[in-house]
Design an enzyme around this catalytic site. Structure first.
Site, PDB file in Angstrom:
ATOM      1  N   ASP A 201      30.026 -16.983 -17.852  1.00 51.83           N
ATOM      2  CA  ASP A 201      30.104 -15.987 -16.784  1.00 51.83           C
ATOM      3  C   ASP A 201      31.065 -16.443 -15.682  1.00 51.83           C
ATOM      4  O   ASP A 201      31.044 -17.604 -15.260  1.00 51.83           O
ATOM      5  CB  ASP A 201      28.690 -15.802 -16.191  1.00 51.83           C
ATOM      6  N   GLU A 274      34.569 -15.441 -19.748  1.00 56.74           N
ATOM      7  CA  GLU A 274      34.734 -14.192 -19.006  1.00 56.74           C
ATOM      8  C   GLU A 274      35.665 -14.509 -17.847  1.00 56.74           C
ATOM      9  O   GLU A 274      35.238 -15.009 -16.814  1.00 56.74           O
ATOM     10  CB  GLU A 274      33.388 -13.675 -18.470  1.00 56.74           C
TER      11      GLU A 274
HETATM   12  O1  TEU Z   1      30.802 -10.536 -13.815  1.00 62.51           O
HETATM   13  C1  TEU Z   1      31.873 -11.097 -13.087  1.00 62.51           C
HETATM   14  C2  TEU Z   1      32.874 -10.134 -12.578  1.00 62.51           C
HETATM   15  O2  TEU Z   1      33.911 -10.494 -12.088  1.00 62.51           O
HETATM   16  C3  TEU Z   1      32.454  -8.721 -12.684  1.00 62.51           C
HETATM   17  O3  TEU Z   1      31.324  -8.884 -11.949  1.00 62.51           O
HETATM   18  C4  TEU Z   1      33.099  -7.570 -12.039  1.00 62.51           C
HETATM   19  O4  TEU Z   1      34.033  -7.890 -11.090  1.00 62.51           O
HETATM   20  C5  TEU Z   1      32.017  -6.742 -11.409  1.00 62.51           C
HETATM   21  O5  TEU Z   1      31.013  -6.510 -12.353  1.00 62.51           O
HETATM   22  C6  TEU Z   1      32.511  -5.429 -10.938  1.00 62.51           C
HETATM   23  O6  TEU Z   1      31.517  -4.815 -10.152  1.00 62.51           O
HETATM   24  C7  TEU Z   1      29.780 -11.371 -14.202  1.00 62.51           C
HETATM   25  C8  TEU Z   1      28.668 -10.609 -14.905  1.00 62.51           C
HETATM   26  O7  TEU Z   1      29.161 -10.021 -16.074  1.00 62.51           O
HETATM   27  C9  TEU Z   1      28.083  -9.606 -13.964  1.00 62.51           C
HETATM   28  O8  TEU Z   1      27.096  -8.821 -14.573  1.00 62.51           O
HETATM   29  C10 TEU Z   1      27.495 -10.367 -12.800  1.00 62.51           C
HETATM   30  O9  TEU Z   1      27.040  -9.457 -11.836  1.00 62.51           O
HETATM   31  C11 TEU Z   1      28.525 -11.290 -12.161  1.00 62.51           C
HETATM   32  O10 TEU Z   1      29.228 -12.064 -13.125  1.00 62.51           O
HETATM   33  C12 TEU Z   1      27.842 -12.284 -11.265  1.00 62.51           C
HETATM   34  O11 TEU Z   1      27.136 -13.207 -12.056  1.00 62.51           O
END
Ligand code: TEU
Length: 546
Positions: A201, A274
């Site tokens: 993540d 990610e």
């Molecule tokens: O997402 C990281 C991220 O950059 C995305 O959150 C994106 O920018 C955001 O969803 C837009 O609103 C990860 C996870 O996939 C997400 O579900 C989490 O909320 C986030 O990290 C924090 O851990």
């Protein structure tokens, strides 16, 4: 012993545990629910599951706020349930990725609670980013949270702590040896329990630079780095490209170390990053030979249904990722983005799946994508995403894509739970249940099953999706909406336009995204010559063999 690179062309099915299946009637999905329905995933033809977080968490950000990364939240079950889930998956031939969340902990993690009780400058505070403000009432810098508002929250003694996401998600300081050691422990813990890999993540966020300085966006999109305003995905991407808290070179040292941990096992352990990075060249750094095996390609996840845009994204990805000897990944939706059907339209979503999942590399499918689910309209009173609250509703948030799955029956909640689902399931989804779609040849579910069979079966000896080298573009964008590529003797053709397109081909149409399948993908032999006329309907993809 040589290890199998099982992930290279694997199909990964993303499970969002809260919304898969509830086994105990509390309205939230759980591990036992997942275990009981894993056959759905293996019958679909997937090779692996990626489990979004199920760890101990106060659940302010759907579990991405982790209070204990080595335990299961009671809402989802127990560690014993996790073990049963892993073993069952393996028996069904499914590999398992778990999510690791190294950018932040929950504010309920024991280390953060200890930091709050400890004085300025203490080792407990050094595990996070605690700083004095510019003035007693002004945060250390102007960084914003990705969920809106300042990225800093002040504590009782006047210091501020950094959180790139919700204030309940304090960022970790990766210069701290405690943090490094703790994550090593977490990785080993899940591998030892049976996990085959990790989805990392916010993989690009771990290292922060110039943390005592304000940041001004050089592209002038915003000089206060505000994300709590409406903007296109592209503008948002550009805005985030320059920030001093993402994609710093220092993150790679962490992943090189992690790779040595993975390689210390006698089975192949992999990870997918990610990493929302710009320009796309930056993504290749994460998949260098001594780093991670995969990085998500987010261009397709936000692309419009446009021949040029789709072609550019795929071609660039193949060139860049192939260029460093890595294999690409293809995802069309996830728990953070609008569902494919809502982003593109129903017909387009089917065509897009047929076109994308023939590509070389790994395929990612978000639960419910195979059912052709759209985003649900929610009442604001039902929303739970912190992004909704922190932007005062300017961003509606991601809940619409996270609705629990409709399994069976005529009435919501369609077998998901015997209780009240944590987000309401629209009654209109009565036509979209797993039960209704099973066995119906025109359904999205049966199309996905067919698609994954074709993906595997067309080229059984040298797996269809094995390398990036065996793809040739046969139609490049020319303004008509037509694009196509060939792999072996299979050509995969997409028409993004509103008009039918006539083609001459020698092969047979074996598969079409059109609702009434092959029949309506008109294929007529004009004479007995080898070439035949194909009429490719609007917004349709086909597979042609021969
Ligand atoms: O997402 C990281 C991220 O950059 C995305 O959150 C994106 O920018 C955001 O969803 C837009 O609103 C990860 C996870 O996939 C997400 O579900 C989490 O909320 C986030 O990290 C924090 O851990």
């Amino acid at each position: 012993m040589s290890k199998s690179r099982w992930w290279e062309s694997a199909v990964f099915y993303q499970i969002y545990p809260r919304s898969f299946l509830d086994s105990n009637g509390d309205g939230e999905g759980d591990l036992a629910g997942i275990t009981s329905r894993l056959s759905h995933v293996s019958d679909l033809g997937a090779d692996a599951i990626w489990l979004s977080p199920f760890y101990t968490s106060p659940n302010h950000d759907g579990g991405y706020d982790v209070a204990d990364p080595r335990d299961v939240d009671p809402r989802h079950g127990t560690l014993a349930d996790a073990k049963i889930l892993f073993d069952t998956a393996h028996q069904l031939g499914l590999k398992i990725l778990v999510d690791v969340v190294p950018n932040h902990f929950s504010d309920e993690h024991v280390w953060f609670k200890a930091a709050l009780k400890s004085p300025k400058g203490s080792p407990e505070r050094a595990r996070f980013h605690f700083l004095d403000g510019k003035t007693p009432t002004t945060p250390p810098n102007n960084w914003i949270s990705l969920f809106g508002g300042s990225a800093w929250t002040q504590v009782d003694d006047g210091q501020w702590y950094l959180h790139l996401f919700d204030s309940s998600q304090p960022d970790l300081n990766w210069e701290s040896e405690d943090i490094k050691t703790d994550f090593e422990k977490t990785l080993r813990f899940w591998i030892d329990l049976g996990a085959d890999g990790f989805r990392i993540d916010v993989a690009h966020g771990l290292v922060k630079e110039n943390i005592t300085q304000d940041h001004y966006d050089p592209q002038g999109l915003s000089n206060a780095l505000r994300l709590d305003v409406e903007m296109s995905a592209e503008a948002r991407g550009k805005l985030l490209a320059s920030v001093p808290f993402f994609d710093r070179d220092g993150v790679h040292e962490i992943y090189r170390h992690w790779r040595t941990i993975f390689d210390s096992y006698d089975r192949e352990i992999m990870a997918v990053a990610e990493a929302w990075v710009h320009p796309p060249e930056r993504a290749t750094l994460y998949v260098r030979p001594d780093e991670l095996q995969q990085v998500f390609n987010f261009d397709l996840l936000v692309a419009r249904f446009d021949d040029r845009e789709i072609f550019d994204c795929i071609d660039r990805t193949l060139t860049l990722i192939g260029g460093v000897g890595a294999n690409p990944t293809w995802a069309l939706s996830n728990h953070d983005t609008p569902r494919l059907v809502s982003r593109m339209g129903e017909k387009q979503a089917r065509a897009m799946a047929l076109f994308t999942y023939g590509l070389p590399g790994a395929a990612y499918i978000f639960q419910g994508q195979e059912l052709g689910l759209p985003d649900a309209d929610l009442l604001d009173s039902d929303r739970q995403d912190p992004a909704f609250f922190r932007t005062n509703g300017v961003q509606k948030g991601r809940d619409g894509a996270r609705i629990p799955l409709p399994w069976k029956g005529e009435n919501s909640p369609f077998g998901f739970t015997t209780g009240k689902p944590w987000l309401p399931i629209p009654q209109e989804w009565a036509t979209k249940t797993f039960e209704k779609q099973s066995g119906d040849g025109s359904s999205s579910l049966e199309m996905y099953r067919e698609l994954l069979k074709f993906r595997k079966g067309l080229n059984p000896t040298t797996s269809l999706s094995r390398t990036v080298d065996n793809l040739t573009w046969t139609e490049r964008p020319n303004g008509s909406g037509l694009i196509a590529y060939k792999r072996g003797n299979t050509e995969i053709i997409l028409n993004t336009s509103d008009s039918a397109i006539e083609l001459e081909r020698t092969g047979e149409i074996v598969f079409s995204s059109e609702l009434s399948a092959v029949n309506s993908a008109q294929s007529a032999s004009s004479d007995n010559s080898t070439s035949r006329k194909i009429v490719l309907s609007p917004l349709t993809a086909i597979w042609v063999v021969g």
